[in-house]
Scaffold this motif. Sequence first.
Motif, short mmCIF file in Angstrom:
data_model
loop_
_atom_site.label_atom_id
_atom_site.label_comp_id
_atom_site.label_asym_id
_atom_site.label_seq_id
_atom_site.Cartn_x
_atom_site.Cartn_y
_atom_site.Cartn_z
N PRO A 40 119.71 5.94 51.65
CA PRO A 40 121.15 5.74 51.89
C PRO A 40 121.44 5.11 53.25
O PRO A 40 122.39 4.33 53.39
N ASP A 42 119.44 2.98 54.74
CA ASP A 42 119.07 1.57 54.59
C ASP A 42 120.22 0.76 53.98
O ASP A 42 120.40 -0.41 54.30
N ARG A 43 120.98 1.41 53.09
CA ARG A 43 122.11 0.69 52.48
C ARG A 43 123.15 0.37 53.55
O ARG A 43 123.79 -0.68 53.52
N VAL A 44 123.33 1.29 54.48
CA VAL A 44 124.29 1.04 55.57
C VAL A 44 123.78 -0.10 56.46
O VAL A 44 124.53 -1.01 56.82
N SER A 46 121.79 -2.40 55.55
CA SER A 46 121.90 -3.63 54.77
C SER A 46 123.31 -4.21 54.88
O SER A 46 123.50 -5.43 54.89
N ARG B 75 114.38 -7.02 50.06
CA ARG B 75 115.24 -7.56 51.12
C ARG B 75 115.26 -6.63 52.33
O ARG B 75 115.08 -7.07 53.47
N ALA B 76 115.44 -5.32 52.08
CA ALA B 76 115.48 -4.37 53.19
C ALA B 76 114.13 -4.34 53.91
O ALA B 76 114.08 -4.28 55.15
N LEU B 173 127.14 6.35 61.31
CA LEU B 173 126.46 5.91 60.09
C LEU B 173 126.96 6.67 58.87
O LEU B 173 127.10 6.10 57.79
N MET B 176 130.24 5.16 57.88
CA MET B 176 130.04 3.85 57.24
C MET B 176 129.53 4.03 55.82
O MET B 176 129.96 3.34 54.89
N ARG B 177 128.63 4.97 55.66
CA ARG B 177 128.07 5.21 54.32
C ARG B 177 129.17 5.64 53.35
O ARG B 177 129.26 5.12 52.24
N LEU B 180 131.48 2.70 52.58
CA LEU B 180 130.88 1.71 51.69
C LEU B 180 130.83 2.23 50.26
O LEU B 180 131.05 1.48 49.31
N ARG B 184 133.06 0.66 46.66
CA ARG B 184 132.43 0.11 45.45
C ARG B 184 133.32 0.22 44.23
O ARG B 184 134.07 1.15 44.11
#
Lengths: 236, 184
Positions: A40, A42-44, A46, B75-76, B173, B176-177, B180, B184
């Motif tokens: 999770p 990593d999604r941030v 990204s 990608r990550a 963080l 932000m999570r 995000l 969606r």
Amino acid sequence: MTHVVEELELYVLGALPPADSERVAAHLAVCDGCAAGVEPLDRVISSLHDELPPREPPAALRARILRSARPVRTAAAAGAPRRWRWAALPAMAAATAVLAIVAAASLMQMDAMRAELAESRVIAERVSQPGHSWHMDGVDRWRGAGARLFVPQAAPAFVVFRGLEPAPAGQSYTVWLVDADGRWIRGASFNTDGGTTLVEVGVPVSGFDQCAVTLESRTEGRRSGPMVMQSRIYRP
Amino acid sequence: MSDDLQPTDDALMVSLRGQELGALAGLYDRYGRLAYSLAYRILGEPEAAEDVVHDAFLLAWRGAGGYKREKGTARAWLLSIVHHRAVDVLRRKTAFRPAPLEIAERQPADADTAEEASRNVERQGVRRVLETLPEAQRRTIELAYFGGYTQLELASLMGVPLGTVKGRMRIGLQKMRRALEHAR
């Protein structure tokens, strides 16, 4: 095993000192519980990439990368074809030989993979020990290669090399430690097959504040070969 | 060629593990620009950014066997290599490190295509999420990720205790999570 959940935010943002970052990475490689917490985050991270102002890379960069890349040869792949000759055998014998070769090559590859896996585990375990480290980056024709010299608190120092091409025939790489007065002390001489390679430094590292690697024709005496990589000056 | 005929990232990673140069080229075509944008954002110098992207793709080429799909997307994984490499380079520089936001704001976008317009919308979305954060949290996150500052350096730079730096990162963080996920 010490878990690293409390350090994950610092880790994904790259805010840990290099040695701690290596320790966390080594732990995540073997602990699914802690690794589950990274996804999770990593999604941030990204999403931060999505926010980047776009820049067009130089047109020649793609070709430069493809030119530099070359297939990595494994010990099994490099050795197997030379061991058998079957071109002159009758068809049936040739077919049998081919099957035997495939089976033998598969076994050799499995053995090589097992050995590689065991070696990776040893490296992961060793780099997770508390201590400090120096990072080295390849220079000139060794650009792209890298290494980290680890100094565990309770064990001899060692270096993990990545992407370092095998030394030319008759030459080997040498690890050096450099003190504040600019004296170069010779450590281990070694060669590599191009994969991840662990090398024991072979001399005590206390009192030194820089490390380097050169390509040498001799395994003793003063430094005379070209610089392969070096660290910045750092006193732990 | 339509998009659905393009190999997936997973397929490219399998080929990359098999040392197929076409897979490396495919990954570069897909993520080279983003990788360069990230390296440039961190380093602020075109030559250094180019070297970092070159080295990162070579590391990916040589280390493809270590990639695990269950641990994250290609990608990550690729961009984390670029990020580590760029931060390593940045930290080796002993001279003054420019604040990355200032660099980014000075630079105009390179292109103005439909794809670019779409990415602009995405960027504005993320920017809005970032802007919902208190200034201290936003600065801490951006200085850590794009500025290459360690937690100790940030504590010293911002004149706050180490625990405050960690708290800002963690809470920022998390916010932000959530934002995000909500978007969606």
